[in-house]
Design a protein around this motif. Sequence first.
Motif, short mmCIF file in Angstrom:
data_model
loop_
_atom_site.label_atom_id
_atom_site.label_comp_id
_atom_site.label_asym_id
_atom_site.label_seq_id
_atom_site.Cartn_x
_atom_site.Cartn_y
_atom_site.Cartn_z
N HIS A 89 0.74 -1.09 0.06
CA HIS A 89 -0.05 -0.10 0.15
C HIS A 89 0.93 1.19 0.07
CE1 HIS A 89 -4.18 -1.08 0.38
NE2 HIS A 89 -3.85 -2.14 0.58
N LEU A 90 0.70 2.17 -1.01
CA LEU A 90 1.16 3.41 -0.94
C LEU A 90 1.19 4.02 0.37
CD1 LEU A 90 1.09 5.85 -3.88
CD2 LEU A 90 0.33 6.71 -1.51
N GLU A 91 -0.08 4.05 1.01
CA GLU A 91 -0.30 4.62 2.37
C GLU A 91 0.74 4.16 3.52
OE1 GLU A 91 -3.96 4.57 -0.06
OE2 GLU A 91 -2.54 3.00 0.81
N GLY A 111 3.77 -4.60 -7.10
CA GLY A 111 2.19 -3.89 -7.27
C GLY A 111 2.20 -2.82 -6.23
N ILE A 112 1.26 -2.12 -6.32
CA ILE A 112 0.85 -0.67 -5.68
C ILE A 112 -0.31 -0.79 -5.50
CG2 ILE A 112 1.26 1.65 -5.15
CD1 ILE A 112 3.63 1.77 -7.08
N SER A 113 -0.75 -0.78 -4.25
CA SER A 113 -2.46 -0.56 -3.89
C SER A 113 -2.49 0.81 -3.20
CB SER A 113 -2.85 -1.68 -3.14
OG SER A 113 -3.99 -1.73 -2.88
N ILE A 114 -3.58 1.25 -3.21
CA ILE A 114 -4.15 2.25 -2.63
C ILE A 114 -5.62 2.12 -2.01
CG2 ILE A 114 -3.05 3.93 -4.12
CD1 ILE A 114 -5.47 4.67 -5.85
N LYS A 115 -5.98 2.87 -1.02
CA LYS A 115 -7.28 2.73 -0.37
C LYS A 115 -8.11 3.39 -1.00
CE LYS A 115 -5.26 2.55 4.39
NZ LYS A 115 -5.62 3.19 5.80
N PRO A 116 -9.33 3.26 -0.90
CA PRO A 116 -10.38 4.00 -1.64
C PRO A 116 -10.54 5.43 -1.70
CG PRO A 116 -11.57 1.99 -0.51
CD PRO A 116 -10.24 2.08 -0.03
N LYS A 117 -10.03 5.99 -0.56
CA LYS A 117 -10.05 7.71 -0.49
C LYS A 117 -8.77 8.24 -1.03
CE LYS A 117 -13.39 7.85 3.37
NZ LYS A 117 -13.70 8.30 4.41
N PRO A 119 -6.59 9.49 -4.15
CA PRO A 119 -6.75 9.64 -5.42
C PRO A 119 -6.09 8.75 -6.55
CG PRO A 119 -6.27 11.58 -4.26
CD PRO A 119 -5.98 10.37 -3.32
N VAL A 120 -6.63 8.21 -7.22
CA VAL A 120 -5.63 7.32 -8.40
C VAL A 120 -4.62 8.19 -8.96
CG1 VAL A 120 -7.18 7.83 -10.43
CG2 VAL A 120 -6.19 5.53 -10.12
N GLU A 121 -4.55 9.36 -9.02
CA GLU A 121 -3.50 10.06 -9.65
C GLU A 121 -2.18 9.87 -8.61
OE1 GLU A 121 -7.09 11.69 -10.88
OE2 GLU A 121 -6.46 11.55 -8.64
N ALA A 122 -2.28 9.32 -7.36
CA ALA A 122 -1.13 9.03 -6.52
C ALA A 122 -0.31 7.90 -7.38
CB ALA A 122 -1.58 8.46 -5.37
N PHE A 123 -0.81 7.13 -8.33
CA PHE A 123 -0.18 6.23 -8.88
C PHE A 123 0.83 6.91 -9.85
CE2 PHE A 123 -3.74 2.97 -8.56
CZ PHE A 123 -3.22 2.29 -7.52
N MET A 132 1.86 -3.78 -11.27
CA MET A 132 0.55 -4.01 -11.30
C MET A 132 -0.16 -2.91 -10.15
SD MET A 132 -1.54 -6.93 -9.34
CE MET A 132 -1.19 -6.69 -7.76
N PHE A 133 -1.37 -2.58 -10.46
CA PHE A 133 -1.92 -1.43 -9.62
C PHE A 133 -3.00 -2.00 -9.13
CE2 PHE A 133 1.10 0.76 -12.35
CZ PHE A 133 1.95 1.36 -11.74
N LEU A 134 -3.43 -1.75 -7.88
CA LEU A 134 -4.55 -2.10 -7.22
C LEU A 134 -5.45 -1.04 -6.47
CD1 LEU A 134 -6.45 -4.75 -6.28
CD2 LEU A 134 -4.97 -5.13 -4.30
N VAL A 135 -6.86 -1.00 -6.78
CA VAL A 135 -7.49 0.05 -6.22
C VAL A 135 -8.45 -0.64 -5.25
CG1 VAL A 135 -9.24 1.84 -6.31
CG2 VAL A 135 -7.09 1.77 -8.07
N MET A 136 -8.54 -0.54 -4.11
CA MET A 136 -9.42 -1.21 -3.04
C MET A 136 -10.47 -0.89 -3.33
SD MET A 136 -7.35 -3.36 -1.69
CE MET A 136 -8.26 -4.13 -0.22
#
Length: 136
Positions: A89-91, A111-117, A119-123, A132-136
């Motif tokens: 997770h990025l966070e 792979g990098i994942s982000i929490k729902p809140k 912003p996808v621009e963080a990728f 790989m990119f994962l959006v929760m």
Amino acid sequence: MYQLCPSILSADFNRLGEQIKTLEKEGIEWLHIDVMDGDFVPSISFGMPVLSCIKGYTSQILDAHLMITEPIRYVEEFAKAGADIITVHLEACEDLQATIDKIHAAGVKAGISIKPKTPVEAFVPYLDQADMFLVM
């Protein structure tokens, strides 16, 4: 491109091997291993021993999704346990670039994942760094 990657977290652990084989027969190429530490996320799940057992049982690609604080601490152990992809997770990373670099140095995909809140621009800064990119 997208990939269907069922999580073993939803499996019946009395029948885990059987359910993995069923997924394999149905053409599922990836398995998602949710690793939770009780800190970054409130739940606790499983770690390297479970991943290692699964690796010896299937030829599917194993994505170790580390929902843990500072996952860089465990990259080498998850790579040795058989992860084909380590998703962080990025966070959860103090230094995401260093974590990505360590994952690649361990010989696995990142792979990098982000929490729902988040912003996808963080990728964006990592588009050429991760596999790989994962959006929760």
